[in-house]
Design an enzyme around this catalytic site. Structure first.
Site, PDB file in Angstrom:
ATOM      1  N   HIS A 169      47.156  42.530  22.002  1.00 32.06           N
ATOM      2  CA  HIS A 169      48.401  43.054  21.438  1.00 32.06           C
ATOM      3  C   HIS A 169      48.564  44.499  21.865  1.00 32.06           C
ATOM      4  O   HIS A 169      47.569  45.226  21.962  1.00 32.06           O
ATOM      5  CB  HIS A 169      48.373  42.954  19.905  1.00 32.06           C
TER       6      HIS A 169
ATOM      7  N   ASP B 240      50.433  34.774  17.143  1.00 33.38           N
ATOM      8  CA  ASP B 240      50.815  33.518  17.795  1.00 33.38           C
ATOM      9  C   ASP B 240      49.646  32.564  17.980  1.00 33.38           C
ATOM     10  O   ASP B 240      49.838  31.415  18.359  1.00 33.38           O
ATOM     11  CB  ASP B 240      51.448  33.810  19.162  1.00 33.38           C
TER      12      ASP B 240
HETATM   13  N1  CMC Z   1      43.772  37.623  28.360  1.00 30.21           N
HETATM   14  C1  CMC Z   1      43.012  38.285  29.263  1.00 30.21           C
HETATM   15  N2  CMC Z   1      43.101  39.619  29.502  1.00 30.21           N
HETATM   16  C2  CMC Z   1      43.995  40.304  28.783  1.00 30.21           C
HETATM   17  C3  CMC Z   1      44.819  39.686  27.822  1.00 30.21           C
HETATM   18  C4  CMC Z   1      44.685  38.293  27.617  1.00 30.21           C
HETATM   19  N3  CMC Z   1      45.449  37.666  26.712  1.00 30.21           N
HETATM   20  N4  CMC Z   1      45.623  40.613  27.263  1.00 30.21           N
HETATM   21  C5  CMC Z   1      45.327  41.772  27.854  1.00 30.21           C
HETATM   22  N5  CMC Z   1      44.334  41.594  28.773  1.00 30.21           N
HETATM   23  C6  CMC Z   1      43.669  42.646  29.566  1.00 30.21           C
HETATM   24  C7  CMC Z   1      44.545  43.111  30.709  1.00 30.21           C
HETATM   25  O1  CMC Z   1      44.326  42.355  31.880  1.00 30.21           O
HETATM   26  C8  CMC Z   1      44.128  44.546  30.830  1.00 30.21           C
HETATM   27  O2  CMC Z   1      42.899  44.569  31.481  1.00 30.21           O
HETATM   28  P1  CMC Z   1      42.496  45.829  32.459  1.00 30.21           P
HETATM   29  O3  CMC Z   1      42.461  47.032  31.549  1.00 30.21           O
HETATM   30  O4  CMC Z   1      41.179  45.455  33.026  1.00 30.21           O
HETATM   31  O5  CMC Z   1      43.589  45.912  33.495  1.00 30.21           O
HETATM   32  C9  CMC Z   1      43.861  44.984  29.386  1.00 30.21           C
HETATM   33  O6  CMC Z   1      43.499  43.771  28.707  1.00 30.21           O
HETATM   34  C10 CMC Z   1      45.062  45.616  28.687  1.00 30.21           C
HETATM   35  O7  CMC Z   1      46.171  44.688  28.783  1.00 30.21           O
HETATM   36  P2  CMC Z   1      47.670  45.130  29.006  1.00 30.21           P
HETATM   37  O8  CMC Z   1      48.397  43.992  29.638  1.00 30.21           O
HETATM   38  O9  CMC Z   1      47.705  46.460  29.701  1.00 30.21           O
HETATM   39  O10 CMC Z   1      48.108  45.358  27.516  1.00 30.21           O
HETATM   40  P3  CMC Z   1      49.583  45.429  27.011  1.00 30.21           P
HETATM   41  O11 CMC Z   1      49.550  46.206  25.765  1.00 30.21           O
HETATM   42  O12 CMC Z   1      50.508  45.857  28.084  1.00 30.21           O
HETATM   43  O13 CMC Z   1      49.930  43.877  26.716  1.00 30.21           O
HETATM   44  C11 CMC Z   1      50.115  41.773  25.651  1.00 30.21           C
HETATM   45  C12 CMC Z   1      49.876  43.279  25.466  1.00 30.21           C
HETATM   46  C13 CMC Z   1      50.325  41.142  24.270  1.00 30.21           C
HETATM   47  C14 CMC Z   1      51.376  41.553  26.486  1.00 30.21           C
HETATM   48  C15 CMC Z   1      48.881  41.143  26.350  1.00 30.21           C
HETATM   49  O14 CMC Z   1      47.735  41.332  25.557  1.00 30.21           O
HETATM   50  C16 CMC Z   1      49.085  39.663  26.671  1.00 30.21           C
HETATM   51  O15 CMC Z   1      49.643  39.330  27.724  1.00 30.21           O
HETATM   52  N6  CMC Z   1      48.631  38.741  25.753  1.00 30.21           N
HETATM   53  C17 CMC Z   1      48.874  37.323  25.946  1.00 30.21           C
HETATM   54  C18 CMC Z   1      50.295  36.978  25.508  1.00 30.21           C
HETATM   55  C19 CMC Z   1      50.458  36.994  24.014  1.00 30.21           C
HETATM   56  O16 CMC Z   1      49.653  36.435  23.277  1.00 30.21           O
HETATM   57  N7  CMC Z   1      51.549  37.611  23.552  1.00 30.21           N
HETATM   58  C20 CMC Z   1      51.918  37.631  22.129  1.00 30.21           C
HETATM   59  C21 CMC Z   1      51.827  39.001  21.531  1.00 30.21           C
HETATM   60  S1  CMC Z   1      51.902  38.922  19.721  1.00 30.21           S
HETATM   61  C22 CMC Z   1      53.521  38.428  19.399  1.00 30.21           C
HETATM   62  C23 CMC Z   1      54.453  39.558  19.581  1.00 30.21           C
HETATM   63  O17 CMC Z   1      54.536  40.412  18.680  1.00 30.21           O
HETATM   64  O18 CMC Z   1      55.106  39.588  20.638  1.00 30.21           O
END
Ligand code: CMC
Length: 429
Positions: free
Chosen positions: A307, A364
């Site tokens: 998240h 989720d």
């Molecule tokens: N599986 C594997 N690696 C992950 C995941 C995941 N679900 N989420 C983040 N990472 C890794 C990412 O690759 C990155 O690694 P590195 O630092 O080595 O490059 C690190 O963790 C930080 O991730 P980010 O993408 O920079 O983080 P963000 O804050 O931009 O993204 C997120 C947050 C929710 C989009 C992401 O965690 C994700 O894609 N999760 C899966 C989709 C999901 O479950 N979304 C629902 C969110 S809750 C409902 C809502 O409120 O929307």
């Protein structure tokens, strides 16, 4: 004296005010930066940028705290109805008996949609994704209520639009489901609760007398409350930005629904179940999927994990994990996917990759398992999220308009070609 920070730019000292929130959150106010220095800040994904000062929702991602107007999500989910929470988000206080009765009555009065809307549904292909239908239908409401398009709308008009939206979204959501399945639609029933009415429109048939199951109604009420607001997330920021142009509220909410649909946001609840199903069918154990999620050359992510704000635990996921067990037991449903989900959570929580990055189950991860147990099909999950998020979107839109916020319009740093003369077609290589 109020707190400030100093910034040295081109050898000159710039003093910037610090804004302190009511929970002691700190922000550097850069609102005059460009006008006074010519500089802007850059922050892709707005990871460090506050777009507003809001008094609706407080979220502390490090400590897993979520409160609506000061009330903890745990207490609201346990004790309130969704309409009480909607009122709280919209008007700032929990309603008293009289206020709630008025609100409930007003919502109930507006549940029908114009009969012409049936023809819109007829035009969608069967099997159309309900989120696509819902977003279009909500935008189309502005054509039935043209007063909503007037930027000088009266307080009464705004109030009516808000109540109409809350009343009609369940009707349109259930119609989208029925159309998707090719089933006859049901009219709203004013003798039922907000959740009970939605359930009868979803699952009722003209040939049967539908009885609302208490367990299902309570579970739905809890799910909607847990989704009702989440401060400046992607869809809410969208609603505020679209609304800041003075586009009508229906269009702003329709844009929010579109933003919610993506699998990185509300669409994750559908993606989680699809992922868990895939893992089950694959049958090859969990480590393979954990490894895929960690592999930077593989686009696979563990859906329902991670998240932007929660870096310790998502309090909504904690509530839903317990609720998933309770609901499945009360309904006598056994779902192998719940066992896979719990196992996957354990493996991930003990893996250095996930621990280091603060990746925990989010709202989720378990919500889809409950929706499945309630009989709601996978492609309706994000619609359910939209139903819950609606009062939050509207409350945030209302706050934005009441605070007379300026039109949302970020800047950029241009990195393209410098000025160059036009080259005629025949001279181009
Ligand atoms: N599986 C594997 N690696 C992950 C995941 C995941 N679900 N989420 C983040 N990472 C890794 C990412 O690759 C990155 O690694 P590195 O630092 O080595 O490059 C690190 O963790 C930080 O991730 P980010 O993408 O920079 O983080 P963000 O804050 O931009 O993204 C997120 C947050 C929710 C989009 C992401 O965690 C994700 O894609 N999760 C899966 C989709 C999901 O479950 N979304 C629902 C969110 S809750 C409902 C809502 O409120 O929307």
């Amino acid at each position: 004296m109020s707190e400030t920070v100093k910034l040295i730019l081109d050898g000159k000292e710039i003093v910037l005010p610090v804004i302190t929130g009511s929970e002691n959150e700190k922000a550097i106010d850069i609102s005059t930066l460009r006008a006074t220095t010519g500089y802007i800040t850059i922050d892709p994904g707005f990871k460090n940028t506050g777009s507003t000062q809001s008094s609706i929702t407080y979220l502390d991602g490090e400590n897993g705290i979520l409160r609506y107007r000061g009330y903890s999500i745990e207490e609201l989910a346990e004790n309130a109805t969704f309409l009480e929470v909607a009122y709280l988000l919209l008007y700032g206080e929990l309603p008293n008996i009289k206020e709630l009765a008025y609100f409930d009555e007003s919502i109930t009065q507006h549940t029908l949609v114009h009969e012409n809307m049936k023809r819109f549904f007829d035009a969608f292909p069967q099997g159309a994704h309900p989120m696509g239908m819902l977003s279009s239908m909500i935008a189309s409401l502005s054509t039935f209520y043209p007063e909503s398009q007037n930027s000088n709308r009266s307080v009464t008009d705004i109030e009516k639009t808000i109540h109409r939206l809350i009343a009609k979204l369940p009707t349109l959501a259930a119609k989208a489901y029925k159309h998707n399945k090719g089933l006859p639609t049901m009219y709203p029933r004013n003798d039922l609760s907000y959740c009970g009415n939605f359930l009868q429109m979803m699952f009722g048939l003209p040939t049967q007398d539908y009885k609302v199951n208490d367990v299902v109604e309570r579970a739905l009420n809890k799910l909607l409350i847990l989704h009702a607001d989440h401060e400046q997330n992607c869809s809410t920021a969208t609603v505020r930005v679209v609304g800041s142009s003075q586009a009508n509220l229906y269009s702003s909410i329709s844009a929010g629904i579109a933003a919610l649909w993506g699998p990185l946001h509300g669409g994750a609840n559908q993606a989680v179940i699809e992922m868990l199903e895939q893992i089950r069918h694959d049958g090859g154990g969990l480590q393979k999927w954990i490894d895929k999620a960690k592999d930077k050359n593989d686009s696979f992510r563990l859906m329902g994990f991670g998240h932007r704000v929660y870096k310790n635990f998502d309090p909504r996921a904690t509530i839903l994990k317990v609720a998933a067990d309770d609901v499945l037991e009360a309904l006598g449903v056994s779902d192998p996917i719940l066992d896979i989900a719990k196992e996957l959570e354990q493996v991930a929580l003990n893996d250095e990759y996930f621990v280091e990055r603060g990746l925990y189950p989010n709202v989720d991860f378990y919500s889809g398992i409950i929706y499945r147990a309630l009989g709601i099909p996978t492609d309706m999950f994000t619609v359910m999220f939209a139903l819950g998020r609606l009062p939050g979107w509207i409350g945030q839109w209302k706050e934005m308009t009441e605070q007379s916020e300026p039109i949302g319009r970020p800047r950029q740093v241009y990195q393209g070609a410098n000025a160059r003369p036009f080259v005629s077609l025949t001279d181009r290589s």
